[in-house]
Design an enzyme around this catalytic site. Sequence first.
Site, PDB file in Angstrom:
ATOM      1  N   ARG A  93      -0.825  -1.962  -7.031  1.00 21.52           N
ATOM      2  CA  ARG A  93      -0.974  -3.055  -6.055  1.00 21.52           C
ATOM      3  C   ARG A  93      -1.945  -4.096  -6.598  1.00 21.52           C
ATOM      4  O   ARG A  93      -1.710  -5.301  -6.482  1.00 21.52           O
ATOM      5  CB  ARG A  93      -1.461  -2.473  -4.731  1.00 21.52           C
ATOM      6  CG  ARG A  93      -1.751  -3.487  -3.631  1.00 21.52           C
ATOM      7  CD  ARG A  93      -1.972  -2.727  -2.322  1.00 21.52           C
ATOM      8  NE  ARG A  93      -2.828  -3.424  -1.384  1.00 21.52           N
ATOM      9  CZ  ARG A  93      -2.404  -4.306  -0.489  1.00 21.52           C
ATOM     10  NH1 ARG A  93      -1.120  -4.626  -0.436  1.00 21.52           N
ATOM     11  NH2 ARG A  93      -3.246  -4.879   0.360  1.00 21.52           N
ATOM     12  N   ARG A  97       0.864  -1.177   0.000  1.00 20.47           N
ATOM     13  CA  ARG A  97       0.000   0.000   0.000  1.00 20.47           C
ATOM     14  C   ARG A  97       0.900   1.226   0.000  1.00 20.47           C
ATOM     15  O   ARG A  97       2.037   1.180   0.495  1.00 20.47           O
ATOM     16  CB  ARG A  97      -0.892   0.024   1.236  1.00 20.47           C
ATOM     17  CG  ARG A  97      -1.831  -1.170   1.366  1.00 20.47           C
ATOM     18  CD  ARG A  97      -2.632  -1.063   2.657  1.00 20.47           C
ATOM     19  NE  ARG A  97      -3.579  -2.175   2.794  1.00 20.47           N
ATOM     20  CZ  ARG A  97      -3.326  -3.317   3.409  1.00 20.47           C
ATOM     21  NH1 ARG A  97      -2.125  -3.512   3.962  1.00 20.47           N
ATOM     22  NH2 ARG A  97      -4.236  -4.272   3.494  1.00 20.47           N
ATOM     23  N   HIS A 105      -4.092  -9.302   3.480  1.00 25.17           N
ATOM     24  CA  HIS A 105      -5.540  -9.275   3.622  1.00 25.17           C
ATOM     25  C   HIS A 105      -5.997 -10.243   4.707  1.00 25.17           C
ATOM     26  O   HIS A 105      -5.504 -11.366   4.788  1.00 25.17           O
ATOM     27  CB  HIS A 105      -6.219  -9.674   2.306  1.00 25.17           C
ATOM     28  CG  HIS A 105      -6.125  -8.623   1.250  1.00 25.17           C
ATOM     29  ND1 HIS A 105      -6.212  -8.894  -0.098  1.00 25.17           N
ATOM     30  CD2 HIS A 105      -5.946  -7.282   1.340  1.00 25.17           C
ATOM     31  CE1 HIS A 105      -6.092  -7.773  -0.785  1.00 25.17           C
ATOM     32  NE2 HIS A 105      -5.938  -6.786   0.067  1.00 25.17           N
ATOM     33  N   TYR A 155      -9.178  -8.176  -5.561  1.00 26.00           N
ATOM     34  CA  TYR A 155      -8.002  -7.458  -6.034  1.00 26.00           C
ATOM     35  C   TYR A 155      -7.431  -8.064  -7.307  1.00 26.00           C
ATOM     36  O   TYR A 155      -6.496  -7.534  -7.875  1.00 26.00           O
ATOM     37  CB  TYR A 155      -6.906  -7.469  -4.958  1.00 26.00           C
ATOM     38  CG  TYR A 155      -6.922  -6.265  -4.064  1.00 26.00           C
ATOM     39  CD1 TYR A 155      -8.049  -5.939  -3.328  1.00 26.00           C
ATOM     40  CD2 TYR A 155      -5.810  -5.451  -3.941  1.00 26.00           C
ATOM     41  CE1 TYR A 155      -8.068  -4.848  -2.499  1.00 26.00           C
ATOM     42  CE2 TYR A 155      -5.818  -4.355  -3.107  1.00 26.00           C
ATOM     43  CZ  TYR A 155      -6.956  -4.056  -2.391  1.00 26.00           C
ATOM     44  OH  TYR A 155      -6.962  -2.959  -1.567  1.00 26.00           O
ATOM     45  N   HIS A 206      -2.618   2.882  -6.368  1.00 21.78           N
ATOM     46  CA  HIS A 206      -3.216   1.680  -5.797  1.00 21.78           C
ATOM     47  C   HIS A 206      -3.475   0.627  -6.862  1.00 21.78           C
ATOM     48  O   HIS A 206      -3.490  -0.570  -6.564  1.00 21.78           O
ATOM     49  CB  HIS A 206      -4.521   2.027  -5.079  1.00 21.78           C
ATOM     50  CG  HIS A 206      -4.901   1.036  -4.020  1.00 21.78           C
ATOM     51  ND1 HIS A 206      -4.080   0.741  -2.957  1.00 21.78           N
ATOM     52  CD2 HIS A 206      -6.007   0.263  -3.864  1.00 21.78           C
ATOM     53  CE1 HIS A 206      -4.666  -0.162  -2.179  1.00 21.78           C
ATOM     54  NE2 HIS A 206      -5.835  -0.482  -2.711  1.00 21.78           N
ATOM     55  N   LYS A 218      -2.632  -2.863   7.727  1.00 25.01           N
ATOM     56  CA  LYS A 218      -3.863  -2.463   8.391  1.00 25.01           C
ATOM     57  C   LYS A 218      -4.126  -3.351   9.601  1.00 25.01           C
ATOM     58  O   LYS A 218      -3.905  -4.551   9.561  1.00 25.01           O
ATOM     59  CB  LYS A 218      -5.041  -2.562   7.422  1.00 25.01           C
ATOM     60  CG  LYS A 218      -5.069  -1.455   6.366  1.00 25.01           C
ATOM     61  CD  LYS A 218      -6.338  -1.527   5.550  1.00 25.01           C
ATOM     62  CE  LYS A 218      -6.419  -0.385   4.560  1.00 25.01           C
ATOM     63  NZ  LYS A 218      -7.673  -0.430   3.760  1.00 25.01           N
TER      64      LYS A 218
END
Length: 303
Positions: free
Chosen positions: A252, A158, A275, A284, A249, A181
């Site tokens: 990615r 990211r 994830h 994705y 993004h 995250k």
Amino acid sequence: MSEGAAAALSRWLEEERALAGASGHTIAAYRRDVSAFLGFMALHRGGPMGVPAIADVTIADMRAFLAAERGRGLSSRSLARRLSAIKSFCRWLAEREGVEPTAILAARAPKFRKTLPRPLSEEAAGQLIDTVELQARDCWQAARDVAVVTLLYGCGLRISEALSLTGRDAPLPEVLRIFGKGGRERLVPVLPAARLAVQDYLSLSPWPKEGDGPLFRGARGGPLSPRQVQKATEAARMQLGLPSSATPHALRHSFATHLLAAGGDLRAIQELLGHASLSTTEGYTAVDESRLMRIYEAAHPRA
């Protein structure tokens, strides 16, 4: 909101930061979302919103709030995110304070269609990285921007993860430890091209490498902002005639899609991207139906 509600909100946010590993941006968004809700309810109901008053919110109040937010132009996606934060805070209140915010927890978020990511082709991704180099005024800034976008595409980082690297992370190792995250930790292999791009940038940078300082610096030596990377990518995209979906993004997304198309395992790609859910990883990636069928048949061979 009342002093009690403000204090409860601060305690909840602190727990989210300390226990759930929420980022500073997430905490700020949570604060805005809940404050906006309590502020609306105070005006709508004609009195300050203390903790006990939250339990008195009705279904009609919630409908008024959602309608007002839509009237301000808030999108379905943004409204759903705001309502999610409000419900999380109210669930916490129910556990800690014993209130029963039934109407709030029963409110339904508006439905919205999830937009599928649009990864670039391998050729377009390479062209975008090469063209980013042409957008900066100084050679060191050009090398810096190339290093950042190479990490996005070559390692699937990211943009926040790339910009959180410090001087202590350089020279980049073959495997990089990333905290994503929710504070989730993962190990990411670093391609030689990415390590070389970072070394080229450091050799040209006028700013000394500091262990605790940002690896990627802005023109004045402070931390590089995500917007600067976005602007360089936008300029390169326009120069190449690529669609508006060609964002940092998207690199990615492209990393994940190209790995899968080359025979990568979806679970392994999930770990590389950091994830929590495999369904997120599936969103994705974008490969054609024939490729998906080959993956399926390889995983489930017929007797």
